[in-house]
Design an enzyme around this catalytic site. Structure first.
Site, PDB file in Angstrom:
ATOM      1  N   ASN A  37       0.810  -1.211   0.000  1.00 12.80           N
ATOM      2  CA  ASN A  37       0.000   0.000   0.000  1.00 12.80           C
ATOM      3  C   ASN A  37       0.852   1.273   0.000  1.00 12.80           C
ATOM      4  OD1 ASN A  37      -2.194   1.688   0.279  1.00 12.80           O
ATOM      5  ND2 ASN A  37      -2.684   1.072   2.382  1.00 12.80           N
ATOM      6  N   HIS A 122     -14.566  -4.518  10.359  1.00 11.34           N
ATOM      7  CA  HIS A 122     -14.315  -3.265  11.080  1.00 11.34           C
ATOM      8  C   HIS A 122     -15.606  -2.499  11.339  1.00 11.34           C
ATOM      9  CE1 HIS A 122     -10.222  -3.178   8.776  1.00 11.34           C
ATOM     10  NE2 HIS A 122     -10.369  -4.259   9.511  1.00 11.34           N
ATOM     11  N   ARG A 147     -13.948  -5.466  15.084  1.00  8.71           N
ATOM     12  CA  ARG A 147     -13.014  -4.437  15.539  1.00  8.71           C
ATOM     13  C   ARG A 147     -13.764  -3.127  15.720  1.00  8.71           C
ATOM     14  NH1 ARG A 147      -8.208  -1.921  11.814  1.00  8.71           N
ATOM     15  NH2 ARG A 147      -9.902  -0.525  11.212  1.00  8.71           N
ATOM     16  N   TYR A 159      -7.724   7.320  12.583  1.00 12.66           N
ATOM     17  CA  TYR A 159      -7.513   6.059  11.907  1.00 12.66           C
ATOM     18  C   TYR A 159      -8.642   5.079  12.216  1.00 12.66           C
ATOM     19  CZ  TYR A 159      -6.310   1.363  11.352  1.00 12.66           C
ATOM     20  OH  TYR A 159      -6.407   0.062  11.011  1.00 12.66           O
ATOM     21  N   ASP A 216      -7.871  -1.661  17.474  1.00 13.54           N
ATOM     22  CA  ASP A 216      -6.572  -1.568  16.790  1.00 13.54           C
ATOM     23  C   ASP A 216      -5.917  -0.237  17.165  1.00 13.54           C
ATOM     24  OD1 ASP A 216      -4.413  -1.592  15.103  1.00 13.54           O
ATOM     25  OD2 ASP A 216      -5.569  -1.775  13.239  1.00 13.54           O
ATOM     26  N   HIS A 218      -2.887   0.650  16.206  1.00 15.84           N
ATOM     27  CA  HIS A 218      -2.108   1.064  15.048  1.00 15.84           C
ATOM     28  C   HIS A 218      -0.742   1.632  15.427  1.00 15.84           C
ATOM     29  CE1 HIS A 218      -2.210   1.888  10.658  1.00 15.84           C
ATOM     30  NE2 HIS A 218      -3.017   0.875  10.741  1.00 15.84           N
ATOM     31  N   GLU A 242      -4.889  -4.747  19.414  1.00 14.28           N
ATOM     32  CA  GLU A 242      -4.062  -4.953  18.216  1.00 14.28           C
ATOM     33  C   GLU A 242      -2.957  -3.910  18.095  1.00 14.28           C
ATOM     34  OE1 GLU A 242      -6.339  -5.292  14.600  1.00 14.28           O
ATOM     35  OE2 GLU A 242      -4.679  -4.528  13.396  1.00 14.28           O
ATOM     36  N   GLU A 268       1.354  -6.747  11.838  1.00 14.50           N
ATOM     37  CA  GLU A 268       1.104  -6.459  10.419  1.00 14.50           C
ATOM     38  C   GLU A 268       2.258  -5.728   9.735  1.00 14.50           C
ATOM     39  OE1 GLU A 268      -2.650  -4.233  11.090  1.00 14.50           O
ATOM     40  OE2 GLU A 268      -1.716  -2.598  10.012  1.00 14.50           O
ATOM     41  N   ARG A 289      -0.169 -11.551  13.817  1.00 10.65           N
ATOM     42  CA  ARG A 289      -1.045 -11.130  12.713  1.00 10.65           C
ATOM     43  C   ARG A 289      -0.254 -10.520  11.565  1.00 10.65           C
ATOM     44  NH1 ARG A 289      -4.884  -8.549  12.498  1.00 10.65           N
ATOM     45  NH2 ARG A 289      -4.195  -6.647  11.502  1.00 10.65           N
ATOM     46  N   HIS A 318      -3.287 -10.519   8.740  1.00  9.03           N
ATOM     47  CA  HIS A 318      -3.760  -9.214   8.268  1.00  9.03           C
ATOM     48  C   HIS A 318      -4.603  -9.395   6.998  1.00  9.03           C
ATOM     49  CE1 HIS A 318      -2.379  -4.935   6.922  1.00  9.03           C
ATOM     50  NE2 HIS A 318      -3.367  -4.825   7.780  1.00  9.03           N
ATOM     51  N   ASP A 322      -6.271  -3.220   1.355  1.00  7.80           N
ATOM     52  CA  ASP A 322      -5.149  -2.855   0.482  1.00  7.80           C
ATOM     53  C   ASP A 322      -4.348  -4.061   0.009  1.00  7.80           C
ATOM     54  OD1 ASP A 322      -4.301  -1.561   3.500  1.00  7.80           O
ATOM     55  OD2 ASP A 322      -2.989  -3.094   2.679  1.00  7.80           O
ATOM     56  N   GLU A 345      -9.061 -11.447   9.598  1.00  6.92           N
ATOM     57  CA  GLU A 345      -9.569 -10.123   9.221  1.00  6.92           C
ATOM     58  C   GLU A 345     -10.061 -10.148   7.778  1.00  6.92           C
ATOM     59  OE1 GLU A 345      -6.556  -7.076   8.990  1.00  6.92           O
ATOM     60  OE2 GLU A 345      -8.024  -5.474   9.237  1.00  6.92           O
ATOM     61  N   TRP A 408       1.927   6.292  12.380  1.00  5.65           N
ATOM     62  CA  TRP A 408       0.590   6.364  11.816  1.00  5.65           C
ATOM     63  C   TRP A 408      -0.309   5.531  12.640  1.00  5.65           C
ATOM     64  CZ3 TRP A 408      -2.337   3.078   8.150  1.00  5.65           C
ATOM     65  CH2 TRP A 408      -3.532   3.717   7.775  1.00  5.65           C
TER      66      TRP A 408
HETATM   67  C1  CS2 Z   1      -5.068  -1.960   9.545  1.00  5.67           C
HETATM   68  C2  CS2 Z   1      -4.769  -1.743   8.093  1.00  5.67           C
HETATM   69  O1  CS2 Z   1      -6.311  -3.789   8.843  1.00  5.67           O
HETATM   70  C3  CS2 Z   1      -5.678  -3.311   9.759  1.00  5.67           C
HETATM   71  O2  CS2 Z   1      -5.552  -3.840  10.841  1.00  5.67           O
HETATM   72  O3  CS2 Z   1      -4.089  -1.732  10.455  1.00  5.67           O
HETATM   73  O4  CS2 Z   1      -5.890  -1.118   7.599  1.00  5.67           O
HETATM   74  C4  CS2 Z   1      -3.560  -0.906   7.741  1.00  5.67           C
HETATM   75  O5  CS2 Z   1      -3.736   0.385   8.169  1.00  5.67           O
HETATM   76  C5  CS2 Z   1      -3.303  -0.921   6.289  1.00  5.67           C
HETATM   77  O6  CS2 Z   1      -3.236  -2.224   5.847  1.00  5.67           O
HETATM   78  C6  CS2 Z   1      -2.034  -0.174   5.936  1.00  5.67           C
HETATM   79  O7  CS2 Z   1      -1.691  -0.414   4.630  1.00  5.67           O
HETATM   80 MG    MG Z   2      -4.156  -3.083  12.104  1.00  5.48          MG
END
Ligand code: CS2
Ligand code: MG
Length: 408
Positions: A37, A122, A147, A159, A216, A218, A242, A268, A289, A318, A322, A345, A408
Site C-alpha cells: 500500500n 471493522h 473491531r 484512523y 486496533d 495502530h 491490536e 502487520e 497477525r 492481516h 489494500d 480479518e 501512523w
Molecule cells: C489496519 C490496516 O487492517 C488493519 O488492521 O491496520 O488497515 C492498515 O492500516 C493498512 O493495511 C495499511 O496499509
Molecule cells: Mg491493524
C-alpha cells in the site's frame, strides 16, 4: 514444468493492486499478490527488473528452493519491498503447485482442520453510538468478532473510523490521482487514552458480554501508555488489543504483558519470522497477525504459524482492503490448514474488484470459505485490469499537535 514468463500486473479497480502472473510451458499459470500500500511501483519494479528474469527456465514445483534463492541468494534480503515481491512469487508458485496436483492449496498444506475461517470486520463511528450501531449491523450480518474504532475528539479524523459502514469496505482513505497527497491526522495520547476505555465501557453496557470486540491501536502508543490502556480495558474483555506498539520495540511488550491480562496481537508491519520470534517464544502476545503479502507469502507464514503453535500463540493474518482477493484467498487456505488458527480479518470488496480479481473467499454467516478449485481459486482478468490504470495514492500521516511526526 518450466517457467516461461513472469508478468507484473498493476491495476486500480478501486485502489492499487500489484499481481504477479507466472506462466509455464505446460499451460498452467499461477497468480500471486504483491501489493504494498502506497509503495506499489517499487515492488512492481523489483519484480520486473530484478526478480522476474531470474525465474525463467526454473521448475515452479520447487517453491522452497526458489524462495531461499530469492531471499538469501541475492545477498540483499528482507524489508517490505523485497518481501512483498517474494510473497507475490510464492503465492503464484503455490497456485501452480495446486493446479498441477489438481488440489486446492489448503490440501497441500496438510488438509482441512476446519471448514471455514471465523472472520472479523471493522466497525467505526463519529461517536460511541454510531460505532455501536455499526457493530449491531455486523452482528446481524453474522459476524461474531468485530473491531471497534471511534473518532477521537480533536483529531480531525482518526484512523479506522471512516464514518460507520465505510469502515468495513475496501475503499480509499484519501483521493487517488496525480495530485494525491497524504491525509494528515492529529494524534494526541491524552484524548485517545481517555476515549478508548470509555468506548468499550459503552459497548459492553449496550451490547452485553457475548460479542467478541476489540481495538486496533495502530502502533501509536509508548510502552507505558499501552500498558495503561491494556489495564484499563481489562474489565471489558477484549478479544485482543491490536498492534499497541511500534514494530521496532519487541522488548517493550514485556511491560504491556505484565500490566494486564488483555490479550495482545501484533505483527502487520513485520516482514519475516525472526521479527515474530521473540514475541512468540516469550509468549508476550496471543495472536500473531503478519500479512502474508509482506512476509514472503504462504511459505514463510506457514513457518510462523508453526513457531506460534509451539508457544500457544494463534494466527490472525492481516486482511485489509489494500491487499487483493488473491492474498485474502491465501490467508484462508492457511487458516483452514493450521491447528492454531485464531481469527481472520476481512473486508467486503466492491464488485469491480471481484470482476478484475475473481475467486476470492466467500463470507457466510461470519465464516470465510475458499473454493475447492485446484490452486488458490483466484485469478486476474488482464483485459479488465488494463482498463483500470494505476493512480498514485498515499496512506494517511499522523502528526502530534505541535506538527511533529507520529507513528501512523
Ligand atoms: C489496519 C490496516 O487492517 C488493519 O488492521 O491496520 O488497515 C492498515 O492500516 C493498512 O493495511 C495499511 O496499509
Ligand atoms: Mg491493524
Amino acid at each position: 514444468m518450466k517457467i516461461t514468463e513472469v508478468r507484473t500486473i498493476v491495476t486500480c479497480p478501486n485502489r492499487n493492486y500489484v499481481l504477479v502472473k507466472i506462466l509455464t510451458d505446460s499451460g498452467v499459470y499461477g497468480v500471486g499478490d504483491a501489493t504494498l500500500n502506497g509503495r506499489e511501483l517499487s515492488v512492481a519494479a523489483a519484480l520486473k527488473e530484478h526478480i522476474g528474469p531470474l525465474l525463467i527456465g526454473r521448475d515452479p514445483d520447487n517453491v522452497e528452493h526458489i524462495w531461499q534463492d530469492l531471499f538469501r541468494g541475492a545477498y540483499w534480503r528482507g524489508g517490505p519491498v523485497l518481501m512483498t515481491a517474494l510473497a507475490g512469487v510464492d503465492m503464484a508458485l503455490w497456485d501452480i503447485k495446486g493446479k498441477a496436483a489438481n488440489r486446492p492449496v489448503y490440501s497441500l498444506l496438510g488438509g482441512k482442520n476446519r471448514e471455514g475461517a471465523r472472520a472479523y470486520t471493522h466497525a467505526g463511528g463519529r461517536d460511541f453510538k454510531e460505532t455501536e450501531d455499526n457493530i449491531r449491523e455486523h452482528m446481524e450480518a453474522g459476524f461474531t468478532v468485530i473491531r471497534a474504532q471511534v473518532a477521537i475528539p480533536g483529531s480531525g479524523g482518526t484512523y479506522g473510523i471512516g464514518g460507520g459502514k465505510e469502515a468495513a469496505l475496501a475503499t480509499w482513505t484519501n483521493t487517488p490521482g496525480a495530485n494525491a497527497r497524504p491525509h494528515v491526522e492529529v494524534f494526541e495520547p491524552g484524548p485517545y487514552l481517555r476515549t478508548i476505555p470509555a468506548l468499550f465501557e459503552h459497548l459492553r453496557a449496550n451490547l452485553g458480554d457475548e460479542i467478541d470486540i476489540f481495538h486496533d491501536v495502530h502502533e501509536r502508543l509508548t510502552p507505558v501508555q499501552a500498558a495503561r490502556l491494556a489495564k484499563e480495558l481489562e474489565p471489558f474483555h477484549l478479544f485482543f488489543l491490536e498492534d499497541a506498539l511500534r514494530p521496532e520495540h519487541k522488548e517493550s511488550f514485556r511491560l504491556v504483558r505484565q500490566a494486564s491480562t488483555t490479550p495482545l496481537a501484533m505483527g502487520e508491519l513485520f516482514t519475516n519470522r525472526w521479527e515474530c520470534l521473540p514475541l512468540i517464544a516469550e509468549q508476550l502476545i496471543d495472536y500473531i497477525r503478519c500479512d502474508l503479502s509482506h512476509v514472503g507469502g504462504i511459505t514463510e507464514a506457514r513457518k510462523i504459524a508453526i513457531l506460534a503453535e509451539t508457544y500457544h500463540v494463534q494466527t490472525a493474518w492481516h486482511g485489509p482492503g489494500d491487499i487483493s482477493p488473491v492474498a485474502h484467498a491465501a490467508n484462508v487456505h492457511l487458516d483452514l490448514a493450521v491447528p492454531n488458527f485464531g481469527v481472520q480479518e476481512m473486508v467486503r470488496f466492491p464488485d469491480v474488484v471481484r470482476e478484475v480479481i475473481p475467486g476470492g473467499p466467500e463470507l457466510r454467516n461470519g465464516f470465510l470459505y475458499v473454493s475447492d478449485k485446484p490452486g488458490l481459486g483466484t485469478d486476474v482478468n488482464e483485459d479488465l485490469a488494463r482498463k483500470h490504470e494505476y493512480k498514485p495514492a498515499y496512506l494517511p500521516i499522523a502528526r502530534r499537535a505541535d506538527g511533529s511526526v507520529h507513528d501512523w
